[in-house]
Design a protein around this motif. Structure first.
Motif, PDB file in Angstrom:
ATOM      1  N   GLN A   1       0.764  -1.139  -0.097  1.00 55.02           N
ATOM      2  CA  GLN A   1       0.287   0.093  -0.344  1.00 55.02           C
ATOM      3  C   GLN A   1       1.286   0.978  -0.487  1.00 55.02           C
ATOM      4  O   GLN A   1       1.054   1.702   1.016  1.00 55.02           O
ATOM      5  CB  GLN A   1      -1.110  -0.189   1.090  1.00 55.02           C
TER       6      GLN A   1
ATOM      7  N   PRO B   1      -0.018   4.255  -0.542  1.00 52.58           N
ATOM      8  CA  PRO B   1      -0.105   5.718   0.161  1.00 52.58           C
ATOM      9  C   PRO B   1       0.245   5.567   1.374  1.00 52.58           C
ATOM     10  O   PRO B   1       0.439   6.931   2.546  1.00 52.58           O
ATOM     11  CB  PRO B   1      -1.402   5.703   0.001  1.00 52.58           C
TER      12      PRO B   1
ATOM     13  N   ALA C   1      -3.572   0.966  -3.632  1.00 49.50           N
ATOM     14  CA  ALA C   1      -3.701   2.304  -2.951  1.00 49.50           C
ATOM     15  C   ALA C   1      -4.469   0.563  -1.465  1.00 49.50           C
ATOM     16  O   ALA C   1      -4.023   1.353  -0.323  1.00 49.50           O
ATOM     17  CB  ALA C   1      -4.939   2.815  -3.350  1.00 49.50           C
TER      18      ALA C   1
ATOM     19  N   ARG D   1      -6.442   7.946  -0.939  1.00 47.40           N
ATOM     20  CA  ARG D   1      -6.083   7.107  -1.081  1.00 47.40           C
ATOM     21  C   ARG D   1      -5.290   7.097  -2.510  1.00 47.40           C
ATOM     22  O   ARG D   1      -3.892   6.962  -3.494  1.00 47.40           O
ATOM     23  CB  ARG D   1      -6.105   5.554  -0.848  1.00 47.40           C
TER      24      ARG D   1
ATOM     25  N   LEU E   1      -1.560   7.865  -3.975  1.00 48.86           N
ATOM     26  CA  LEU E   1      -0.716   6.343  -4.807  1.00 48.86           C
ATOM     27  C   LEU E   1      -0.427   7.456  -5.938  1.00 48.86           C
ATOM     28  O   LEU E   1       1.135   6.730  -6.904  1.00 48.86           O
ATOM     29  CB  LEU E   1      -2.079   5.709  -5.360  1.00 48.86           C
TER      30      LEU E   1
END
Length: 200
Positions: A16, A18, A46, A63, A67
């Motif tokens: 992930q 972000p 994300a 998010r 991203l």
């Protein structure tokens, strides 16, 4: 895993992005790629876990924006280019960092970006066979190369009703049925599948 193997490819599944500072994440990806002798594939996306975002104080609703901002920075740094004040020198015998595959649901926008701007797509196994087939058509139509299905849960000791195209890709079934469904993935056009033991 890199130290204990010589030839197999190693992939992260979906990190992930972000939730992490882009330069710091790029540094980890470059080092992992070098330590593996160039066998590492970086899956970035994300994600969809609200608790993960809450745990580090990042707004879940932001998010995709985060991203979109992080990916070009990570890619530049992995390619040995400067991004702001950050620049990383490649390790000896490494020209750049790992291939980047975008992890996303089978939605048009991110699947198209995976095809046009990055090195492949990681489709989520938390969707249905019908959806990943539709997503793969989008991916191939935009020139996408490597396609993987990740996070496919498998439990061959559980009996359940017969799996259909509209069921989530969860192989909690008899071994013969699991084999049939896994063999359909290359027929659909996928190159790889990542299985995860149920309850892991």
């Amino acid at each position: 895993a890199a130290a204990g193997t010589k030839r197999i490819a190693l992939a992260s599944s979906i990190i992930q992005a972000p939730l992490r500072q882009p330069a710091e994440l790029a540094h980890r990806l470059i080092n992992t790629h070098a330590l593996s002798g160039g066998r590492f594939l970086a899956g970035l996306g994300a994600g969809s876990s609200r608790p993960d975002y809450a745990a580090v104080g990042v707004e879940f609703e932001q998010r995709f924006r985060l991203l979109g901002e992080a990916l070009p920075i990570i890619r530049q740094l992995c390619n040995g280019e400067a991004a702001g004040e950050a620049v990383f020198s490649p390790w000896v015998n490494q020209t750049k960092g790992p291939p980047i595959l975008l992890g996303a649901w089978a939605s048009g926008r991110w699947v198209r970006r995976a095809a046009e701007d990055y090195d492949g797509w990681m489709a989520s196994g938390h969707t249905t066979y019908r959806e990943i087939a539709e997503g793969l058509k989008i991916f191939r139509d935009y020139g996408g190369k490597r396609a993987m299905v990740v996070s496919v849960t498998i439990d061959l000791h559980t009996k359940r009703r017969k799996i259909t195209e509209d069921d989530h890709i969860t192989l909690t079934c008899e071994p013969a049925e699991a084999s049939d469904w896994l063999n359909k993935l290359p027929d659909i056009g996928y190159d790889d599948v990542c299985l995860g033991r149920y309850g892991h």
